[in-house]
Design a protein around this motif. Structure first.
Motif, PDB file in Angstrom:
ATOM      1  N   ASP A 124       0.793  -1.239   0.000  1.00 45.42           N
ATOM      2  CA  ASP A 124       0.000   0.000   0.000  1.00 45.42           C
ATOM      3  C   ASP A 124       0.823   1.285   0.000  1.00 45.42           C
ATOM      4  O   ASP A 124       0.253   2.376   0.002  1.00 45.42           O
ATOM      5  N   ASP A 125       2.161   1.201  -0.022  1.00 46.32           N
ATOM      6  CA  ASP A 125       2.966   2.425  -0.012  1.00 46.32           C
ATOM      7  C   ASP A 125       2.613   3.313  -1.205  1.00 46.32           C
ATOM      8  O   ASP A 125       2.668   2.871  -2.363  1.00 46.32           O
ATOM      9  N   TYR A 126       2.232   4.558  -0.925  1.00 44.37           N
ATOM     10  CA  TYR A 126       1.841   5.564  -1.919  1.00 44.37           C
ATOM     11  C   TYR A 126       0.533   5.235  -2.643  1.00 44.37           C
ATOM     12  O   TYR A 126       0.098   5.994  -3.520  1.00 44.37           O
ATOM     13  N   ARG A 161       4.322 -13.968  -2.653  1.00 45.59           N
ATOM     14  CA  ARG A 161       5.323 -12.902  -2.646  1.00 45.59           C
ATOM     15  C   ARG A 161       4.619 -11.547  -2.726  1.00 45.59           C
ATOM     16  O   ARG A 161       3.489 -11.448  -3.196  1.00 45.59           O
ATOM     17  N   ILE A 162       5.297 -10.513  -2.278  1.00 47.12           N
ATOM     18  CA  ILE A 162       4.831  -9.141  -2.507  1.00 47.12           C
ATOM     19  C   ILE A 162       5.501  -8.670  -3.794  1.00 47.12           C
ATOM     20  O   ILE A 162       6.719  -8.495  -3.844  1.00 47.12           O
ATOM     21  N   ASN A 163       4.717  -8.524  -4.848  1.00 49.57           N
ATOM     22  CA  ASN A 163       5.271  -8.295  -6.187  1.00 49.57           C
ATOM     23  C   ASN A 163       5.263  -6.846  -6.647  1.00 49.57           C
ATOM     24  O   ASN A 163       5.864  -6.528  -7.677  1.00 49.57           O
ATOM     25  N   MET A 164       4.580  -5.973  -5.904  1.00 50.64           N
ATOM     26  CA  MET A 164       4.479  -4.591  -6.363  1.00 50.64           C
ATOM     27  C   MET A 164       4.454  -3.666  -5.164  1.00 50.64           C
ATOM     28  O   MET A 164       3.820  -3.948  -4.150  1.00 50.64           O
ATOM     29  N   ASP A 165       5.126  -2.531  -5.290  1.00 48.88           N
ATOM     30  CA  ASP A 165       5.172  -1.536  -4.220  1.00 48.88           C
ATOM     31  C   ASP A 165       5.279  -0.148  -4.850  1.00 48.88           C
ATOM     32  O   ASP A 165       5.548  -0.010  -6.046  1.00 48.88           O
TER      33      ASP A 165
END
Length: 276
Positions: A124-126, A161-165
């Protein structure tokens, strides 16, 4: 992985072909990303699809991109091409999906789901409503009704996995967005999204008076988008004229201002659009 080969037809829903003049891998990556894929693996030109292809107009030429983001591209609707110069494009990556707690895809209904990108989660960053609207539209919905972050699906969520930030969207369409595939997140920051079914590009602006009724023509009103208010960051006369024209006022805006004038009618609403 799923692989797709698509004849590119990207010009505002007009369904014409794209000429290869100045087309590059940057152009290919930018267009694949705009359609929700990860990147391009190949492009070529040719008249491959017979009369299906040749009866279409050529509606885009000179697609020059300085990076793999569509916002860096310029093009023209005028051309000096024939259909043997049409672009055929191969894009890869499963793109975005909304999943329920069992891991099944949510489609065509308004229901909250875990947002995934290439089978991994999105941090959820930005992240903001511009990002939410853009991603819902990519998945074929009208707009985002709600988003939040959290860890709600147990191992269905944490084994991914966390694939997007760092999803940063200047507007509510994906071609105005950037992101990173590396991250500094935990799964409690995963994005959950509720998308509203409907026509992808249907305008969602309304003007209401202090009672919440549609404002009379020629009268000032509180501007709403998808039921929430619109913040004034970067708002200008171009923004005001464009929105008034969408609302059916061909001459555009007479006046705009910011403020908290409608009391609880206004303050209880979400702010659903910013940086117009």
């Amino acid at each position: 992985k799923q692989w797709y080969q698509c004849r590119v037809a990207i010009t505002a829903g007009r369904g014409g072909t794209v000429c290869d003049d100045h087309f590059s891998l940057n152009s290919a990556h930018a267009i694949c990303r705009t359609m929700g894929f990860a990147h391009a693996t190949r492009y070529r030109n040719g008249l491959v699809y017979g009369s299906f292809q040749s009866r279409k107009a050529i509606t885009l030429d000179d697609v020059i991109c300085s990076s793999s983001h569509w916002a860096s591209c310029r093009s023209t609707s005028h051309h000096n091409c024939v259909h043997s110069e049409d672009i055929l494009l191969t894009c890869t990556g499963t793109g975005f999906k909304l999943l329920n707690s069992h891991g099944s895809v949510i489609s065509g209904v308004r229901r909250e789901g875990l947002l995934t990108y290439q089978h991994g989660t999105v941090c959820d960053d930005y992240f903001n409503y511009n990002a939410a609207h853009a991603i819902c539209r990519l998945m074929g919905f009208a707009y985002a009704a709600r988003w939040r972050h959290g860890q709600f699906y147990g191992t269905q969520q944490t084994h991914r996995r966390i694939n997007m930030d760092d999803v940063r969207c200047g507007h509510s369409y994906w071609n105005y967005c950037s992101y990173r595939t590396s991250h500094n997140c935990n799964h409690y920051e995963d994005v959950f999204l509720t998308c509203q079914p409907g026509t992808t590009h249907r305008p969602r602006f309304t003007l209401v008076d202090w009672q919440g009724h549609t404002a009379a023509r020629g009268c000032e009103g509180l501007l709403l988008f998808a039921g929430g208010t619109v913040c004034d960051d970067y708002f200008n006369w171009n923004s005001a004229h464009a929105i008034c024209k969408v609302l059916g006022y061909p001459r555009g805006a007479l006046r705009y201002r910011n403020g908290h004038a409608y009391g609880s009618l206004q303050s209880r609403k979400r702010i659903t659009m910013d940086d117009v």
